[in-house]
Scaffold this motif. Structure first.
Motif, PDB file in Angstrom:
ATOM      1  N   TYR A   1       0.798  -1.228   0.000  1.00  0.00           N
ATOM      2  CA  TYR A   1       0.000   0.000   0.000  1.00  0.00           C
ATOM      3  C   TYR A   1       0.836   1.287   0.000  1.00  0.00           C
ATOM      4  CZ  TYR A   1      -4.626   2.171   0.556  1.00  0.00           C
ATOM      5  OH  TYR A   1      -5.794   2.863   0.356  1.00  0.00           O
ATOM      6  N   PRO A   2       1.939   1.380   0.744  1.00  0.00           N
ATOM      7  CA  PRO A   2       2.711   2.635   0.712  1.00  0.00           C
ATOM      8  C   PRO A   2       3.318   2.961  -0.646  1.00  0.00           C
ATOM      9  CG  PRO A   2       3.234   1.392   2.697  1.00  0.00           C
ATOM     10  CD  PRO A   2       2.431   0.480   1.806  1.00  0.00           C
ATOM     11  N   TRP A   3       3.399   1.991  -1.535  1.00  0.00           N
ATOM     12  CA  TRP A   3       4.034   2.228  -2.836  1.00  0.00           C
ATOM     13  C   TRP A   3       3.086   2.882  -3.833  1.00  0.00           C
ATOM     14  CZ3 TRP A   3       9.050   2.182  -3.174  1.00  0.00           C
ATOM     15  CH2 TRP A   3       9.807   1.385  -2.317  1.00  0.00           C
ATOM     16  N   LYS A   4       1.799   2.907  -3.545  1.00  0.00           N
ATOM     17  CA  LYS A   4       0.885   3.510  -4.503  1.00  0.00           C
ATOM     18  C   LYS A   4       0.578   4.958  -4.115  1.00  0.00           C
ATOM     19  CE  LYS A   4      -3.205   3.456  -2.156  1.00  0.00           C
ATOM     20  NZ  LYS A   4      -2.725   4.545  -1.306  1.00  0.00           N
ATOM     21  N   SER A   5       0.245   5.769  -5.096  1.00  0.00           N
ATOM     22  CA  SER A   5      -0.019   7.191  -4.850  1.00  0.00           C
ATOM     23  C   SER A   5      -1.445   7.590  -5.210  1.00  0.00           C
ATOM     24  CB  SER A   5       0.964   8.057  -5.657  1.00  0.00           C
ATOM     25  OG  SER A   5       0.867   7.771  -7.037  1.00  0.00           O
ATOM     26  N   GLN A   6      -2.251   6.638  -5.665  1.00  0.00           N
ATOM     27  CA  GLN A   6      -3.651   6.898  -6.002  1.00  0.00           C
ATOM     28  C   GLN A   6      -4.514   5.775  -5.456  1.00  0.00           C
ATOM     29  OE1 GLN A   6      -2.715   7.169 -10.349  1.00  0.00           O
ATOM     30  NE2 GLN A   6      -3.977   9.017 -10.300  1.00  0.00           N
ATOM     31  N   ASP A   7      -5.819   6.047  -5.329  1.00  0.00           N
ATOM     32  CA  ASP A   7      -6.714   5.003  -4.853  1.00  0.00           C
ATOM     33  C   ASP A   7      -8.103   5.226  -5.440  1.00  0.00           C
ATOM     34  OD1 ASP A   7      -7.583   2.740  -3.502  1.00  0.00           O
ATOM     35  OD2 ASP A   7      -6.721   3.353  -1.594  1.00  0.00           O
TER      36      ASP A   7
END
Length: 421
Positions: free
Chosen positions: A349-355
């Motif tokens: 989860y910390p590696w993504k910048s969008q959701d």
């Protein structure tokens, strides 16, 4: 009172930026793919699921989606029969492969999973209870996760460097860990290995131990080592690592290593389906199974896995692949209701910048996520962001995860490192 019935199914493929994370088969592409599943009912309820989004998987999801209208979301046994029947007609019951490392003989469980999660989300919303209650009740209100460290380039070739920078030596790995611990408060750390010579990866783990004397550490080379090398590494890292994950390929290789070390061995490669459990237990090949509801057939079957591992005295943790918030919510609900899940879970989860979920429900504090107490999964879609990520899918050009192909576009002579050292 008549029960809700599914009357509309929407499967939306999405893409989000992924850093150049290195692994045994190559490197992550600039875009990671996921699919968001929406099950709508005739009573106005909505259930959410999330899964992989390579082309073949999307085709299977679409075939099941077309057959779902009229299905009772409470009838999960009927849902499994429906998925099995549809895939039998569409593919003859063929298997599935994901990311070049995970291969299953039947695609049923991986296709079933997002629909089962979405059905449980509907049931929870209808009865006003969180999914953890549907799985037996929460035994913890916070779920601890492990910081997931990767060897990586500073940025994708031809693109600007990303905010994480490079990590190609012990100093780079420690710097990455410092950011993970400071930003998310993780109380354990896992390094994805299989990239460099085992001596270099051992040195990185030893540097992490020097920097963090009290944090549990894990090393996962995805089967990059021979059994003999695995035994040697286990000897070097005894007392340093909490466990080694898949040091060598296959149940037979893992059993060879397990017989020659007291370091626990974990797996998400040689035991990823129920048919793998009996031979693994008989060979005493693994001491910790990493569950993954995307692979094991959803949340109820993952809970069944928890019971089996408890019966045989095996440890239990949770595997992660690049994922978004719907998956994180499902992971948290499952972990909350699994008494013997005593190792911190993995997460990308910390590696993504969008959701695609509305903010404010899932957040990391001291390395853990509080279990949502709202009905169902406890999360809702952000429709604007879903549209943004879907547009990224349409324009990014990536249609399947191909770490080796992408690596060879940069280093033409590259070959996967499986059992290389």
């Amino acid at each position: 009172m008549s029960r809700s019935r599914i009357n509309r199914v929407v499967v939306t493929p999405v893409a989000f930026a992924d850093p150049p994370l290195l692994n045994v088969v190559g490197v992550h592409q600039p875009w990671a793919l996921r699919a968001i599943v929406e099950l709508h009912t005739d009573s106005g309820l909505l259930g959410l699921g999330e899964t992989y989004a390579d082309e073949m998987h999307l085709a299977r999801l679409g075939a099941v989606a077309a057959a779902l209208p009229g299905q009772d979301p409470y009838d999960l046994n009927g849902l499994r029969r429906l998925v099995t029947d549809v895939l039998g007609r569409e593919t003859g019951g063929a298997g599935a492969s994901f990311g070049g490392m995970l291969d299953v003989s039947s695609a049923v469980d991986t296709v079933l999973s997002p629909f089962e999660v979405a059905c449980l989300d509907i049931v929870g919303r209808e009865c006003g209870r969180p999914v953890s209650d549907l799985l037996g009740g929460a035994v913890r209100d916070r779920v601890p996760f492990s910081g997931y460290l990767f060897y990586k380039w500073a940025g994708h070739p031809g693109h600007p460097d990303d905010e994480w920078g490079a990590a190609l030596d012990p100093d780079g790995v420690v710097a990455q860990a410092e950011r993970m611990v400071a930003g998310w408060g993780f109380g354990s750390l896992k390094l994805k290995g299989g990239v460099l010579h085992p001596d270099e990866e051992c040195a990185a783990i030893e540097a992490l131990r020097a920097a963090y004397p009290d944090l549990p550490l894990r090393l996962d080379p995805n089967g990059a080592w021979t059994p003999e090398t695995s035994v040697s590494v286990a000897s070097r890292l005894a007392g340093v690592v909490e466990y080694l994950e898949d040091p060598t390929p296959g149940i037979e290789g893992m059993a060879y290593v397990a017989a020659r070390t007291d370091v626990p061995l974990a797996t998400n490669m040689c035991v990823i389906a129920f048919e793998h459990l009996a031979p693994a237990v008989a060979a005493d090949a693994v001491q910790i199974v990493l569950s993954d509801h995307h692979l094991w057939g959803g949340l109820r079957r993952s809970a069944l896995l928890g019971g089996i591992t408890e019966t045989f005295g095996m440890g239990l943790s949770m595997h992660s692949n690049s994922h978004l918030g719907v998956s994180l919510a499902a992971m948290v609900q499952l972990a909350a209701a699994t008494p013997n899940l005593t190792y911190a879970c993995d997460t990308h989860y910390p590696w993504k910048s969008q959701d695609v979920i509305a903010p404010g429900v899932l957040s990391f504090s001291d390395g853990a996520v509080g279990v949502p107490t709202g009905p169902g999964l406890g999360v809702d879609l952000d429709r604007d962001q879903l549209g943004v990520l879907h547009e990224q899918y349409l324009t990014c050009g990536v249609r399947r995860r191909e770490d080796t192909v992408y690596m060879r576009s940069i280093e033409p002579s590259f070959t996967p490192n499986t059992a290389r050292w």
